[in-house]
Design a protein around this motif. Structure first.
Motif, mmCIF file in Angstrom:
data_model
loop_
_atom_site.group_PDB
_atom_site.id
_atom_site.type_symbol
_atom_site.label_atom_id
_atom_site.label_comp_id
_atom_site.label_asym_id
_atom_site.label_seq_id
_atom_site.Cartn_x
_atom_site.Cartn_y
_atom_site.Cartn_z
ATOM 1 N N GLU A 75 13.494 3.888 -0.801
ATOM 2 C CA GLU A 75 12.050 3.862 -0.560
ATOM 3 C C GLU A 75 11.458 5.276 -0.444
ATOM 4 O O GLU A 75 11.986 6.109 0.281
ATOM 5 N N SER A 96 7.260 7.353 -0.814
ATOM 6 C CA SER A 96 5.820 7.083 -0.844
ATOM 7 C C SER A 96 5.357 6.950 -2.292
ATOM 8 O O SER A 96 6.053 7.379 -3.229
ATOM 9 N N LYS A 97 4.158 6.419 -2.465
ATOM 10 C CA LYS A 97 3.642 6.245 -3.818
ATOM 11 C C LYS A 97 3.480 7.593 -4.525
ATOM 12 O O LYS A 97 3.784 7.723 -5.722
ATOM 13 N N TYR A 106 6.906 8.669 -5.674
ATOM 14 C CA TYR A 106 7.315 7.914 -6.871
ATOM 15 C C TYR A 106 6.574 8.425 -8.104
ATOM 16 O O TYR A 106 7.159 8.576 -9.172
ATOM 17 N N ASN A 112 6.800 -2.880 3.687
ATOM 18 C CA ASN A 112 6.925 -1.612 2.965
ATOM 19 C C ASN A 112 7.802 -1.755 1.718
ATOM 20 O O ASN A 112 7.509 -1.190 0.669
ATOM 21 N N ARG A 113 8.875 -2.531 1.865
ATOM 22 C CA ARG A 113 9.764 -2.761 0.731
ATOM 23 C C ARG A 113 8.968 -3.353 -0.443
ATOM 24 O O ARG A 113 9.041 -2.879 -1.581
ATOM 25 N N CYS A 152 6.515 -0.909 -1.942
ATOM 26 C CA CYS A 152 7.189 0.048 -2.839
ATOM 27 C C CYS A 152 7.304 -0.545 -4.240
ATOM 28 O O CYS A 152 7.037 0.132 -5.242
ATOM 29 N N ASN A 200 4.000 -0.526 -5.952
ATOM 30 C CA ASN A 200 3.656 0.854 -6.324
ATOM 31 C C ASN A 200 4.401 1.291 -7.586
ATOM 32 O O ASN A 200 3.810 1.876 -8.506
#
Ligand code: 5AD
Ligand code: FES
Length: 353
Positions: A148, A150-151, A154, A189-190, A193, A196
């Motif tokens: 994981e 952050s956007k 990524y 959050n998973r 992700c 995103n």
């Protein structure tokens, strides 16, 4: 009675084959209706539909296990932070590039960098590495499987040239997720992700373990519905296998039979999806990966990691291919795939849209 159930399952499989969608309740009935005969009907349909998209081709991905250092403490995983018996390592960028060089010569056109959530693999360091691999091997795809971020992070990896990202959702049921992970890990959050990654433009992969502790037919039905609606490009599913130094050491492993049935179902949901016959499947049964291909899988991921670290990247017990050189591994796998009438191709192996 049994005949009625079988008729119902056959109808569900027909519907899935034609409309690629079922309700959560129907997915649950399908899973409950597992029998060797129904699994073989599902596999026939899956193989037929896969043939129309990919013919006899099986794609290979060179798996490079870049680090077993992990900040997380997932209860099922052998490289969890709390496992003090795990001998930790991290490959240098040079070592990783060496693996790619060897892999390229062996015919790999996709490299998968997989590892624990290791703080040394900052977004910046990952971008530098991806950039180096892509400049040396512009005809290759780079897949990341590093957990994981952050956007923004990524996005930087995507802009550095990474093509694909694998992040198993692990389970589509929040309560189940919380039984598999410590309190500081978040189901929301998973999932965020994954959305995103998709929005950024990665070919995105999700997935889950079959037979993970506390999994039910209901949670699996939700997994299938999630896979249907999220529409991933790749989907990694393999059996849960206990690791001796984890809280789940006494839990039973998932089965070959149910994993293969689910592979067939997922193939029917998404005829084009890239579906690996996983190392875990090869670990619970000597012919697991071949049987996975015969159930509808179309990807295998031989290990390209340096031999001296292979017996350290142990997510579960008795993992196969930890002693073999990369060249041996690919040769072995090629024979195995050919033995069931399929052919390994040297190709990036992008999803056919
Ligand atoms: N058995 C099977 N698969 C496992 N994974 C982690 N631990 C295990 C285990 N004990 C899977 C998880 C993870 C992927 C890299 O490996 O689904 O996302
Ligand atoms: Fe690795 Fe057979 S695939 S030894």
């Amino acid at each position: 009675m049994e005949k009625d159930i079988n008729n119902h399952v056959t109808e569900l499989l027909d519907t899935l084959e034609s409309s690629h969608s079922l309700s959560v309740v129907e997915y649950k009935e399908l899973i409950e209706g597992y029998s060797p005969n129904n699994a073989s009907i599902a596999a026939d349909k899956a193989v037929k539909i896969r043939k129309t998209v990919y013919g006899n081709s099986v794609f290979i991905r060179g798996l490079i296990e870049v680090s077993n250092i992990c900040r997380n403490d997932c209860l099922y995983c052998g490289i969890r932070k709390s496992n003090t018996h795990c001998d930790r390592y991290r490959l240098t960028p040079m070592q990783i590039l060496d693996c790619c060089r060897e892999g390229y010569l062996l015919g790999f056109r996709t490299f998968v960098l997989q590892g624990g959530e290791d703080s040394q693999f900052s977004a910046k360091n990952i971008c530098e590495l991806v950039d180096k691999i892509k400049s040396k091997y512009p005809d290759c795809a780079v897949t990341l499987s590093l957990g994981e971020y952050s956007k923004t992070e990524y996005l930087s990896m995507f802009n550095a040239g990474a093509d694909r990202y694998l992040l198993r959702h692990e389970t589509a049921d929040k309560e189940h997720y919380e039984k598999l992970h410590p309190a500081n890990m978040s189901f929301e959050n998973r999932m965020q992700c994954l959305y995103n990654l998709k929005e950024i433009g990665f070919q995105t992969g999700c997935g889950f373990m079959v037979g993970s502790p506390y999994q039910t037919n209901e949670t699996m039905a939700k997994d299938l519905k999630f896979i249907e609606t999220f529409s991933p490009d790749m989907c990694g599913i393999g059996p849960f296998i206990p690791h001796k130094d984890t809280p789940f050491h006494d839990m039973p492993a998932g089965t070959l039979e149910l994993t293969c049935f689910l592979l067939s179902i997922i193939r029917l949901i998404h005829p084009n999806v890239l579906l690996p016959a996983t190392t875990a499947l090869g670990t619970i049964h000597p012919k697991g990966r071949e049987l996975g291909i015969l159930a509808g899988a179309n990807v295998v991921m031989p290990n390209l990691s340096p031999v001296n670290v292979r017996n350290k990247y142990l997510l579960y017990d008795n993992k196969i291919c930890t002693g073999e050189e990369s060249a041996q591994c690919i040769k072995c796998l090629k024979n195995r795939i050919e033995s069931v009438g399929y052919e390994i191709v040297t190709d990036r192996g992008d999803i056919k849209k």
